[in-house]
Structures are given as C-alpha cells and as structure tokens.
Design a protein around this motif. Structure first.
Motif, PDB file in Angstrom:
ATOM      1  N   PRO A  66      85.825 132.465  81.174  1.00  0.00           N
ATOM      2  CA  PRO A  66      86.013 131.051  81.097  1.00  0.00           C
ATOM      3  C   PRO A  66      84.103 130.607  81.633  1.00  0.00           C
ATOM      4  O   PRO A  66      83.320 130.757  81.993  1.00  0.00           O
ATOM      5  CB  PRO A  66      86.533 131.609  83.169  1.00  0.00           C
ATOM      6  CG  PRO A  66      85.961 132.293  83.726  1.00  0.00           C
ATOM      7  CD  PRO A  66      86.405 133.401  82.551  1.00  0.00           C
ATOM      8  N   TYR A  67      84.016 129.684  80.606  1.00  0.00           N
ATOM      9  CA  TYR A  67      82.779 128.838  80.705  1.00  0.00           C
ATOM     10  C   TYR A  67      82.115 128.709  82.267  1.00  0.00           C
ATOM     11  O   TYR A  67      83.008 128.541  83.663  1.00  0.00           O
ATOM     12  CB  TYR A  67      83.007 127.441  79.935  1.00  0.00           C
ATOM     13  CG  TYR A  67      83.107 127.802  78.254  1.00  0.00           C
ATOM     14  CD1 TYR A  67      82.102 128.301  77.931  1.00  0.00           C
ATOM     15  CD2 TYR A  67      83.760 127.447  77.754  1.00  0.00           C
ATOM     16  CE1 TYR A  67      81.600 128.263  76.470  1.00  0.00           C
ATOM     17  CE2 TYR A  67      84.129 127.621  76.921  1.00  0.00           C
ATOM     18  CZ  TYR A  67      82.950 128.335  76.305  1.00  0.00           C
ATOM     19  OH  TYR A  67      82.967 128.090  74.728  1.00  0.00           O
ATOM     20  N   ALA A  68      81.296 129.279  83.038  1.00  0.00           N
ATOM     21  CA  ALA A  68      80.664 129.153  83.741  1.00  0.00           C
ATOM     22  C   ALA A  68      80.257 127.942  84.251  1.00  0.00           C
ATOM     23  O   ALA A  68      79.922 127.528  85.485  1.00  0.00           O
ATOM     24  CB  ALA A  68      79.181 130.207  84.179  1.00  0.00           C
ATOM     25  N   SER A  69      79.706 127.408  83.525  1.00  0.00           N
ATOM     26  CA  SER A  69      78.528 126.175  83.962  1.00  0.00           C
ATOM     27  C   SER A  69      79.236 124.485  82.836  1.00  0.00           C
ATOM     28  O   SER A  69      78.973 123.802  82.863  1.00  0.00           O
ATOM     29  CB  SER A  69      77.504 126.365  83.690  1.00  0.00           C
ATOM     30  OG  SER A  69      77.133 126.069  82.016  1.00  0.00           O
ATOM     31  N   ARG A  70      80.202 124.916  82.725  1.00  0.00           N
ATOM     32  CA  ARG A  70      81.180 124.008  81.830  1.00  0.00           C
ATOM     33  C   ARG A  70      81.211 122.538  82.923  1.00  0.00           C
ATOM     34  O   ARG A  70      82.361 122.949  84.641  1.00  0.00           O
ATOM     35  CB  ARG A  70      82.798 124.413  81.170  1.00  0.00           C
ATOM     36  CG  ARG A  70      83.070 123.644  80.759  1.00  0.00           C
ATOM     37  CD  ARG A  70      84.731 123.947  80.418  1.00  0.00           C
ATOM     38  NE  ARG A  70      85.029 122.428  79.473  1.00  0.00           N
ATOM     39  CZ  ARG A  70      85.930 122.741  78.338  1.00  0.00           C
ATOM     40  NH1 ARG A  70      85.869 124.108  77.989  1.00  0.00           N
ATOM     41  NH2 ARG A  70      85.885 121.774  78.042  1.00  0.00           N
ATOM     42  N   GLN A  71      81.440 121.583  82.756  1.00  0.00           N
ATOM     43  CA  GLN A  71      81.552 120.433  83.763  1.00  0.00           C
ATOM     44  C   GLN A  71      82.363 119.729  82.744  1.00  0.00           C
ATOM     45  O   GLN A  71      81.381 119.132  81.156  1.00  0.00           O
ATOM     46  CB  GLN A  71      80.028 119.506  83.549  1.00  0.00           C
ATOM     47  CG  GLN A  71      80.719 118.173  84.324  1.00  0.00           C
ATOM     48  CD  GLN A  71      79.207 117.173  84.780  1.00  0.00           C
ATOM     49  OE1 GLN A  71      78.355 117.609  84.993  1.00  0.00           O
ATOM     50  NE2 GLN A  71      79.229 116.517  84.633  1.00  0.00           N
ATOM     51  N   GLY A  72      83.270 118.931  82.744  1.00  0.00           N
ATOM     52  CA  GLY A  72      84.116 118.011  82.023  1.00  0.00           C
ATOM     53  C   GLY A  72      85.109 118.469  80.736  1.00  0.00           C
ATOM     54  O   GLY A  72      85.151 120.018  81.121  1.00  0.00           O
ATOM     55  N   LYS A  73      85.874 117.820  80.329  1.00  0.00           N
ATOM     56  CA  LYS A  73      86.864 118.337  79.117  1.00  0.00           C
ATOM     57  C   LYS A  73      86.071 119.561  78.177  1.00  0.00           C
ATOM     58  O   LYS A  73      86.243 119.925  77.509  1.00  0.00           O
ATOM     59  CB  LYS A  73      87.821 117.772  78.493  1.00  0.00           C
ATOM     60  CG  LYS A  73      88.794 117.813  77.836  1.00  0.00           C
ATOM     61  CD  LYS A  73      89.629 116.923  77.084  1.00  0.00           C
ATOM     62  CE  LYS A  73      90.726 117.576  76.129  1.00  0.00           C
ATOM     63  NZ  LYS A  73      91.734 116.097  75.945  1.00  0.00           N
ATOM     64  N   PHE A  74      84.862 118.442  77.166  1.00  0.00           N
ATOM     65  CA  PHE A  74      83.826 118.434  76.230  1.00  0.00           C
ATOM     66  C   PHE A  74      82.503 118.927  75.952  1.00  0.00           C
ATOM     67  O   PHE A  74      82.084 118.559  77.190  1.00  0.00           O
ATOM     68  CB  PHE A  74      84.342 117.582  75.056  1.00  0.00           C
ATOM     69  CG  PHE A  74      85.806 116.872  74.362  1.00  0.00           C
ATOM     70  CD1 PHE A  74      85.900 117.730  73.686  1.00  0.00           C
ATOM     71  CD2 PHE A  74      85.908 115.863  75.377  1.00  0.00           C
ATOM     72  CE1 PHE A  74      87.910 117.264  73.097  1.00  0.00           C
ATOM     73  CE2 PHE A  74      87.127 115.554  74.972  1.00  0.00           C
ATOM     74  CZ  PHE A  74      87.628 115.922  73.853  1.00  0.00           C
ATOM     75  N   HIS A  75      82.148 120.218  75.208  1.00  0.00           N
ATOM     76  CA  HIS A  75      80.818 120.198  75.581  1.00  0.00           C
ATOM     77  C   HIS A  75      80.343 120.791  74.178  1.00  0.00           C
ATOM     78  O   HIS A  75      80.942 120.770  73.290  1.00  0.00           O
ATOM     79  CB  HIS A  75      81.062 121.643  76.314  1.00  0.00           C
ATOM     80  CG  HIS A  75      81.791 122.823  75.587  1.00  0.00           C
ATOM     81  ND1 HIS A  75      82.749 123.470  76.190  1.00  0.00           N
ATOM     82  CD2 HIS A  75      81.188 124.093  75.387  1.00  0.00           C
ATOM     83  CE1 HIS A  75      83.628 124.206  75.592  1.00  0.00           C
ATOM     84  NE2 HIS A  75      81.988 124.620  74.491  1.00  0.00           N
ATOM     85  N   LEU A  76      79.221 121.039  73.726  1.00  0.00           N
ATOM     86  CA  LEU A  76      78.171 121.445  72.427  1.00  0.00           C
ATOM     87  C   LEU A  76      78.613 123.145  72.418  1.00  0.00           C
ATOM     88  O   LEU A  76      78.306 123.816  73.006  1.00  0.00           O
ATOM     89  CB  LEU A  76      77.005 120.708  72.391  1.00  0.00           C
ATOM     90  CG  LEU A  76      76.531 120.819  70.912  1.00  0.00           C
ATOM     91  CD1 LEU A  76      76.594 119.831  70.286  1.00  0.00           C
ATOM     92  CD2 LEU A  76      75.079 121.018  72.188  1.00  0.00           C
ATOM     93  N   SER A  77      78.785 123.621  71.349  1.00  0.00           N
ATOM     94  CA  SER A  77      79.109 124.669  71.145  1.00  0.00           C
ATOM     95  C   SER A  77      78.734 125.056  69.408  1.00  0.00           C
ATOM     96  O   SER A  77      78.771 123.942  68.712  1.00  0.00           O
ATOM     97  CB  SER A  77      80.570 125.155  71.201  1.00  0.00           C
ATOM     98  OG  SER A  77      81.259 126.368  70.265  1.00  0.00           O
ATOM     99  N   THR A  78      78.177 125.604  69.158  1.00  0.00           N
ATOM    100  CA  THR A  78      77.826 126.014  68.184  1.00  0.00           C
ATOM    101  C   THR A  78      78.583 127.655  67.266  1.00  0.00           C
ATOM    102  O   THR A  78      78.007 128.271  66.112  1.00  0.00           O
ATOM    103  CB  THR A  78      76.097 126.120  67.478  1.00  0.00           C
ATOM    104  OG1 THR A  78      75.660 127.621  68.936  1.00  0.00           O
ATOM    105  CG2 THR A  78      75.560 125.688  67.685  1.00  0.00           C
ATOM    106  N   VAL A  79      79.702 127.882  67.288  1.00  0.00           N
ATOM    107  CA  VAL A  79      80.228 129.271  67.255  1.00  0.00           C
ATOM    108  C   VAL A  79      81.518 128.741  66.537  1.00  0.00           C
ATOM    109  O   VAL A  79      82.369 129.883  66.714  1.00  0.00           O
ATOM    110  CB  VAL A  79      79.892 130.041  68.216  1.00  0.00           C
ATOM    111  CG1 VAL A  79      78.977 130.789  68.808  1.00  0.00           C
ATOM    112  CG2 VAL A  79      80.880 130.043  69.839  1.00  0.00           C
TER     113      VAL A  79
END
Length: 104
Positions: A66-79
C-alpha cells in the motif's frame, strides 16, 4: 514566483545557453491545488517526454504494497502504463502552474 518541476531524466538541464532571456513568469489565475483530487493535472503540464497515465487512483504499488503517504483518492505517478501495468522506463518533465509565495 515559482514553478515546481518534477524532473525525470533531466534533459532540460543540459541544453545550450539560450540566446534571449525567457519572459517574466506570471502567476496562474485563481486558486492552485497540488492534490490532483479532480483526477487530472490541475494546471500542471507535461513539457518534455511522455506518460501513459500521470494522475492515478491506484491504491497500491505495483509490487503490491500500500502507498505509505497517500492522501485522498488521486496522486501524481510516473509509472502507470496501459491497463494499470507498470511502465518504469517513462521519462519526462512535469511542470506546475507558476505560483507566488506570500506571507511569513
């Protein structure tokens, strides 16, 4: 005034000196958000390279943690690749809207 950059590959830093100075930057109009909670880039721009899906709602890393520092539903990802596959080799530059820091 500032613009945040996400540098991947760094090719913009190796260019030849420019013949003329860049025009003065102007802050973006309206309120700027850096949380990507609308599911899009919210004024950020891919200015070099390319990405399949730069804003994602994926809840875990591609190696299943699981993402350790995720906040909210969306995030920036480059992969993110096609059909939620991993696309690690993607490289590019993502630039934020220009913003002015105010206050203490």
């Amino acid at each position: 005034m500032f613009a945040a950059l996400v540098l991947l590959g760094g090719s913009r830093l190796r260019g030849a000196p420019q013949d003329k100075p860049e025009p003065a930057l102007q802050p973006a109009a309206g309120k700027i958000h850096f949380d990507f909670e609308t599911g899009d880039l919210q004024g950020w721009r891919v200015v070099e390279g390319g990405f399949v899906r730069v804003v994602t709602d994926r809840t875990e890393y591609h190696n299943k943690g699981p993402y350790a520092s995720r906040q909210g539903k969306f995030h920036l990802s480059t992969v993110e690749g096609v059909n939620s596959s991993s696309a690690d080799p993607q490289r590019g530059v993502i630039e934020s809207p220009v913003f002015l820091l105010e206050g203490p």
